[in-house]
Design a protein around this motif. Structure first.
Motif, PDB file in Angstrom:
ATOM      1  N   VAL A 105      51.719  48.266  39.749  1.00 51.73           N
ATOM      2  CA  VAL A 105      51.848  47.594  38.310  1.00 51.73           C
ATOM      3  C   VAL A 105      52.392  46.150  38.496  1.00 51.73           C
ATOM      4  O   VAL A 105      53.586  46.597  39.136  1.00 51.73           O
ATOM      5  N   LEU A 106      51.888  45.089  38.476  1.00 47.93           N
ATOM      6  CA  LEU A 106      52.446  43.927  38.976  1.00 47.93           C
ATOM      7  C   LEU A 106      52.506  43.043  37.594  1.00 47.93           C
ATOM      8  O   LEU A 106      51.761  42.694  37.224  1.00 47.93           O
ATOM      9  N   VAL A 107      53.915  42.506  37.550  1.00 43.55           N
ATOM     10  CA  VAL A 107      54.105  41.838  36.446  1.00 43.55           C
ATOM     11  C   VAL A 107      54.547  40.384  36.983  1.00 43.55           C
ATOM     12  O   VAL A 107      55.188  40.335  38.169  1.00 43.55           O
ATOM     13  N   VAL A 108      53.604  39.597  36.990  1.00 45.73           N
ATOM     14  CA  VAL A 108      53.527  38.127  37.647  1.00 45.73           C
ATOM     15  C   VAL A 108      53.310  36.910  36.886  1.00 45.73           C
ATOM     16  O   VAL A 108      53.147  37.093  35.615  1.00 45.73           O
ATOM     17  N   ASP A 109      53.646  35.807  37.553  1.00 45.57           N
ATOM     18  CA  ASP A 109      53.628  34.747  36.684  1.00 45.57           C
ATOM     19  C   ASP A 109      52.197  34.055  36.465  1.00 45.57           C
ATOM     20  O   ASP A 109      52.074  33.340  35.288  1.00 45.57           O
ATOM     21  N   ASP A 110      51.152  34.468  36.879  1.00 46.48           N
ATOM     22  CA  ASP A 110      50.028  33.918  36.863  1.00 46.48           C
ATOM     23  C   ASP A 110      48.913  35.271  36.961  1.00 46.48           C
ATOM     24  O   ASP A 110      48.440  35.379  38.337  1.00 46.48           O
ATOM     25  N   VAL A 111      48.487  36.033  36.122  1.00 43.15           N
ATOM     26  CA  VAL A 111      47.709  37.029  36.215  1.00 43.15           C
ATOM     27  C   VAL A 111      46.492  36.915  36.800  1.00 43.15           C
ATOM     28  O   VAL A 111      45.906  37.698  37.646  1.00 43.15           O
ATOM     29  N   GLY A 112      45.753  35.788  36.052  1.00 42.24           N
ATOM     30  CA  GLY A 112      44.393  35.424  36.679  1.00 42.24           C
ATOM     31  C   GLY A 112      44.392  34.877  38.185  1.00 42.24           C
ATOM     32  O   GLY A 112      43.616  35.694  38.736  1.00 42.24           O
ATOM     33  N   ARG A 113      45.451  34.409  38.699  1.00 41.97           N
ATOM     34  CA  ARG A 113      45.419  33.890  40.045  1.00 41.97           C
ATOM     35  C   ARG A 113      46.052  35.356  40.957  1.00 41.97           C
ATOM     36  O   ARG A 113      45.358  35.512  41.993  1.00 41.97           O
TER      37      ARG A 113
END
Length: 121
Positions: A105-113
């Motif tokens: 599970v990754l919380v990132v700044d740009d989900v789409g990228r």
């Protein structure tokens, strides 16, 4: 899927309240845990979770969409290779944990990228 971030300053006592509130609302926890007084859980029903926590007096949680990615956990170096894909794509990782199906599970700044980069890896 979403990551829900909830203050849990009293450890197990906080998790009792969180678990009761979310469970009572029928919100399942698909992964996550608690670190340094903050709980992070993977949920599907964002609105029900927020409402349950607010109504229980636990405040308004921080909710973010996530990337859930398969990882061959038995392959040495797999996590490093996955993270390199994100780095190469210019994605900033904020939080990483596993779900109940051993996916990341990754919380990132740009989900789409991030999804695009991982799909091409």
């Amino acid at each position: 899927m979403f990551d829900i971030e909830i203050p849990a300053p009293h450890g197990a006592e906080s998790l009792v309240l969180i678990g009761r509130a979310l469970g009572g609302a029928g919100v399942g926890l698909e992964g996550g845990g608690m670190w340094s007084g903050t709980a992070h859980y993977l949920i599907a029903d964002r609105d029900a979770a927020v409402l349950a926590l607010v109504e229980a007096g636990l405040g308004t949680p921080f909710v973010r969409p996530v990337v859930v990615a398969e990882l061959d956990a038995d392959a040495p170096g797999a996590l490093g290779r996955m993270m390199q894909v994100l780095v190469d794509a210019g994605v900033t990782l904020h939080i990483q944990y596993s779900d109940h199906d051993n996916r990341k599970v990754l919380v990132v700044d740009d989900v789409g990228r991030a999804r695009e980069a991982l799909a091409g890896a």
